[in-house]
Every structure is written in C-alpha cells, then in structure tokens.
Design an enzyme around this catalytic site. Structure first.
Site, PDB file in Angstrom:
ATOM      1  N   TYR A 127      47.819  -4.937  53.651  1.00  0.00           N
ATOM      2  CA  TYR A 127      48.306  -5.632  54.844  1.00  0.00           C
ATOM      3  C   TYR A 127      49.179  -4.744  55.713  1.00  0.00           C
ATOM      4  O   TYR A 127      49.440  -5.050  56.863  1.00  0.00           O
ATOM      5  CB  TYR A 127      49.061  -6.910  54.463  1.00  0.00           C
ATOM      6  CG  TYR A 127      48.226  -7.918  53.698  1.00  0.00           C
ATOM      7  CD1 TYR A 127      46.862  -7.718  53.522  1.00  0.00           C
ATOM      8  CD2 TYR A 127      48.781  -9.054  53.152  1.00  0.00           C
ATOM      9  CE1 TYR A 127      46.090  -8.620  52.814  1.00  0.00           C
ATOM     10  CE2 TYR A 127      48.007  -9.972  52.444  1.00  0.00           C
ATOM     11  CZ  TYR A 127      46.664  -9.735  52.275  1.00  0.00           C
ATOM     12  OH  TYR A 127      45.901 -10.637  51.571  1.00  0.00           O
ATOM     13  N   ASP A 140      46.266 -18.586  45.570  1.00  0.00           N
ATOM     14  CA  ASP A 140      45.494 -19.696  46.156  1.00  0.00           C
ATOM     15  C   ASP A 140      44.604 -20.308  45.082  1.00  0.00           C
ATOM     16  O   ASP A 140      44.434 -21.525  44.994  1.00  0.00           O
ATOM     17  CB  ASP A 140      44.615 -19.207  47.315  1.00  0.00           C
ATOM     18  CG  ASP A 140      45.322 -19.358  48.660  1.00  0.00           C
ATOM     19  OD1 ASP A 140      46.560 -19.293  48.678  1.00  0.00           O
ATOM     20  OD2 ASP A 140      44.636 -19.553  49.690  1.00  0.00           O
ATOM     21  N   ASP A 170      47.958 -12.549  46.614  1.00  0.00           N
ATOM     22  CA  ASP A 170      47.649 -13.539  47.651  1.00  0.00           C
ATOM     23  C   ASP A 170      46.446 -14.383  47.208  1.00  0.00           C
ATOM     24  O   ASP A 170      46.467 -15.622  47.232  1.00  0.00           O
ATOM     25  CB  ASP A 170      47.321 -12.782  48.951  1.00  0.00           C
ATOM     26  CG  ASP A 170      47.269 -13.689  50.161  1.00  0.00           C
ATOM     27  OD1 ASP A 170      47.556 -14.888  50.022  1.00  0.00           O
ATOM     28  OD2 ASP A 170      46.930 -13.202  51.256  1.00  0.00           O
ATOM     29  N   ASP A 197      39.711  -8.962  38.514  1.00  0.00           N
ATOM     30  CA  ASP A 197      38.544  -9.860  38.418  1.00  0.00           C
ATOM     31  C   ASP A 197      38.609 -10.685  37.127  1.00  0.00           C
ATOM     32  O   ASP A 197      38.304 -11.884  37.118  1.00  0.00           O
ATOM     33  CB  ASP A 197      37.220  -9.090  38.546  1.00  0.00           C
ATOM     34  CG  ASP A 197      37.252  -7.716  37.908  1.00  0.00           C
ATOM     35  OD1 ASP A 197      38.320  -7.309  37.416  1.00  0.00           O
ATOM     36  OD2 ASP A 197      36.218  -7.036  37.884  1.00  0.00           O
ATOM     37  N   LYS A 209      43.388  -3.035  39.327  1.00  0.00           N
ATOM     38  CA  LYS A 209      41.959  -2.724  39.338  1.00  0.00           C
ATOM     39  C   LYS A 209      41.865  -1.231  39.030  1.00  0.00           C
ATOM     40  O   LYS A 209      41.310  -0.428  39.796  1.00  0.00           O
ATOM     41  CB  LYS A 209      41.367  -3.092  40.721  1.00  0.00           C
ATOM     42  CG  LYS A 209      39.864  -2.988  40.827  1.00  0.00           C
ATOM     43  CD  LYS A 209      39.120  -4.070  40.095  1.00  0.00           C
ATOM     44  CE  LYS A 209      37.621  -3.837  40.178  1.00  0.00           C
ATOM     45  NZ  LYS A 209      36.848  -4.666  39.247  1.00  0.00           N
TER      46      LYS A 209
END
Ligand code: NAD
Length: 363
Positions: free
Chosen positions: A141, A251, A247, A223, A191
C-alpha cells in the site's frame, strides 16, 4: 479525568455508527466522572469535496493533539473514479502514516449468542478467540513505484512490496508481546516460499523469537492460513501478518463472527503499558457500506467495541472497556439484533436503537 477525542466519522455509514460511539462515551463519562471533549474532523470523500484533500492538515493536527482518534470509515462510489488524483482511502493511509500507527490490532472472538449468524458450522466456531496483528505502514500500500502506463504491447502496472528491518521488527515485537499476555502462541504469516520480503519477515521472526523463549512461534504460509481460518480457526491465539495479508485475512475472519459489523480494531504505535495513555486510532474493520448507508440499519457494534478498545489502549481505562463489552454481550443475549446479524424470526432493530440499548445496559 479530561480527555480530548478526535472524531473523524468519514463517509457512508461511518457517521451513523460513530455517532453511537460518541453517545456511549458520553454515558461512560457521566458514569465514571470523566469529561470527553470531542473535536470533529473531516476525512475521506467528504473531505475531498470540502477541502480538496482526503486528510486536510487541520484534521491531522486535531488527531495529533488528541488522546485518541475515533474513526468511522471512508470511501464510496462517488469517489471511485480510477483516474481521480486523490482517493478517500488516501486519507486513512495518510493518518496511519502521520501518527506512525504501525500495528493494527483486530480481535476475533466468536460471541456464542451469534454462532448461528455465521455461515460456518457451529462446531468449527467453538472456542474461537484470537487476535490478528496487521502491519500498517509498509508493504504494497505504500511501496513505490506504484504506477500504470501504456507500452506498444499494451497497458502495464506495477505495485511494490517493500519492507525494512525496522518496520518488520517493531510489529513482530507487538505480536510476541501480545502472545505473552495471552496463550503464548504466535503464528507468523508469510509467503516465504515466493517473496523476498517474506523471507526477511521469517528470518526476523526467528531472531526476535529468541527474546521470547516462553512464546511458541510457528510460521504459516498465507494461503494455508486462509484455509485454516475457516477449517480450524480455534487453533489460533495471536497472528501477525504484513499489511496486505492482514487486510485480507481479517475480512475473512469477520465471517467467523457473523458480520463485518461486529469486528473492531485499534491502530497503535506499540502496546502501551497497562494504565498509561498512548495515542491510537480506533475504527470498525468494515467500510462505508454504500448499499445500506443512510437507512439507519447499520450495525454499530464494531464501532462500539472499537470504543472499548479506545478506552483500554489509549486512555488506560480497563473497567469501562469491560463494561461496554459486557453490555454488548447482554444486548445480544436479550435478543436484540441489527439486520446483518438477524436470523429468521428475530426482532430487528436499527443503528440508533442498538446504541440506546447498549447505553442503557451500562447500568
Ligand atoms: P464494506 O465493509 O463497506 O461492506 C461489505 C458488506 O458488509 C456490505 O454488504 C455491507 O452492507 C456490510 N456491512 C459492512 N459494515 C456493516 C455494518 N456495520 N452493519 C451492517 N452491514 C455492514 O466493504 P465494501 O462494500 O467492499 O466497501 C465499501 C466502501 O468502503 C469502498 O469505498 C471501500 O473502499 C471502503 N472501505 C473503507 C474502509 C475503511 O475506511 N477502513 C475499509 C473497507 C472498505
């Protein structure tokens, strides 16, 4: 005591839910003899309309001089033009950066009264109580270059995921500290099989872990973490992840709690010592919900639980924080439901009513 609270309601349902939190703080003030001085500031889309900036200087100044920031949410279709120079979300990114709030704390606790509101089976949800710590000031970001251009072979775009030792180290430490105060288990999400930033992240998690021999550290690929969150979520205690991973995972975690309208968050510059004050920003994890904005039906509980975190982390007031959390539990036990968490046959109430009921249960 006297406290100055910056109130930045933002767009969409942001002002609707934030209003209920202000009402709640006023009630807490009356009960405990505290004075909350609220100073409002513009942020997001409405700030672009009125000031030409998603975070006007005056808003950042107000936030910096406050004891805590109560934030709603920003964005909406009106400001979605991909060619726009400024976007509402820039305001949120700028305030996090401006206040150097690098750790976003998102508790995910399944409230037994709402177990049926989730799309997952009750057996999967039993005992779910963990915290996700999301890095807030680095990664995709903020990384540069971030741009789009056209070549003879078509359009191209690039984003940059960048991290420094400082950014990674300080958020990992928050993870270890948080785990130390809970069940002493830290899941570091990365990752590392693909990304260089993740290999730095994992290496530092191992190094810093040596300072916390009492905390069990595990590494889980993002993942796999996403899969485990819906398969065996009760295995987690504290998770720590870089900005984008955190983020997305939070959710997903909201589904465990029944609705986006249930999850609070705190953005901090580290975990303050109990009983001390430290500026933080407190906001529900949900967005501006344009589909229900202006209808008076948004669930204010995520904002209200964020207010409990505000009292706990920024003002050092644990007792009223617990009182609010207890009042939310009792409102749900008494059968009050906003539309997003209602099951067939439930009596559905609006934003304001839910706020009033929770205030009345403070006693
Ligand atoms: P959203 O969280 O606004 O909504 C997702 C779904 O959840 C919608 O169906 C919405 O009605 C529902 N929902 C969310 N909060 C609710 C509440 N309190 N009560 C009842 N239902 C609720 O996500 P979105 O639709 O992807 O995004 C809408 C806008 O919000 C976009 O402009 C996005 O950029 C912005 N956004 C802002 C923030 C922030 O300010 N922190 C976070 C996420 C999204």
């Amino acid at each position: 005591m006297n406290f100055k609270i910056a109130v930045l309601p933002g767009d969409g349902i942001g002002p609707e839910v934030t209003l209920e939190s202000v009402k709640l703080l006023e009630a807490i003030g009356r009960k405990y003899g505290h004075t909350f001085n609220f100073e409002h500031g513009a942020v997001g889309g409405n700030a672009i309309d009125d000031f030409g900036s998603a975070l006007p200087d005056s808003t950042l100044k107000t936030a910096k001089s406050s004891d805590a920031v109560l934030f709603g949410s920003v964005g909406g279709p009106k400001w979605d033009d991909p060619k726009a120079k400024t976007r509402p979300e820039d305001g949120l990114l700028a305030i996090r950066k401006g206040l150097d709030l690098f750790a976003n704390i998102r508790p995910v606790k399944v409230i037994p009264q709402l177990i049926d509101s989730s799309t997952l089976k009750p057996a999967v949800l039993e005992g779910v109580d963990f915290v996700v710590i999301r890095e807030l000031t680095g990664g995709l970001y903020y990384g540069r270059p971030q741009k789009r251009w056209t070549t003879s072979r078509g359009r191209r775009a690039v984003d940059t995921m960048a991290y420094t030792e400082k950014l990674v180290g300080r958020v990992l430490r928050v993870g270890f500290e948080m785990a130390r105060g809970r069940k002493k288990k830290l899941t570091s999400v990365d990752k590392a099989n693909v990304l260089e930033t993740s290999r730095l992240w994992r290496e530092m998690a191992v190094e810093i872990g040596k300072e916390y021999p009492d905390v069990e550290l595990e590494h889980v690929l993002v993942d796999t973490a996403a899969m485990q969150l819906v398969r065996t979520p009760s295995r987690f205690d504290v998770m720590v992840a870089e900005n984008t991973f955190g983020d997305i995972l939070t959710d997903e975690a909201a589904v465990l709690c029944g609705s986006m309208g249930m999850l609070p968050s705190a953005s901090l510059a580290g975990i303050p010592e109990p009983g001390t004050k430290a500026l933080g920003l407190f906001e529900p994890i949900h967005g501006t919900a344009p589909d229900i904005a202006g209808k008076g039906i948004a669930n204010p509980i995520a904002s209200i639980l964020s207010t409990a975190m505000l009292l706990r982390y920024s003002l050092g007031l644990e007792e009223p924080a617990l009182l609010i959390e207890d009042a939310v539990g009792r409102a749900l036990s008494d059968g009050y439901r906003s539309a997003d968490i209602a099951s067939p046959g439930d009596t559905v109430i609006g934003t304001q009513q839910m706020g009033d009921i929770i205030v009345s249960l403070l006693g």
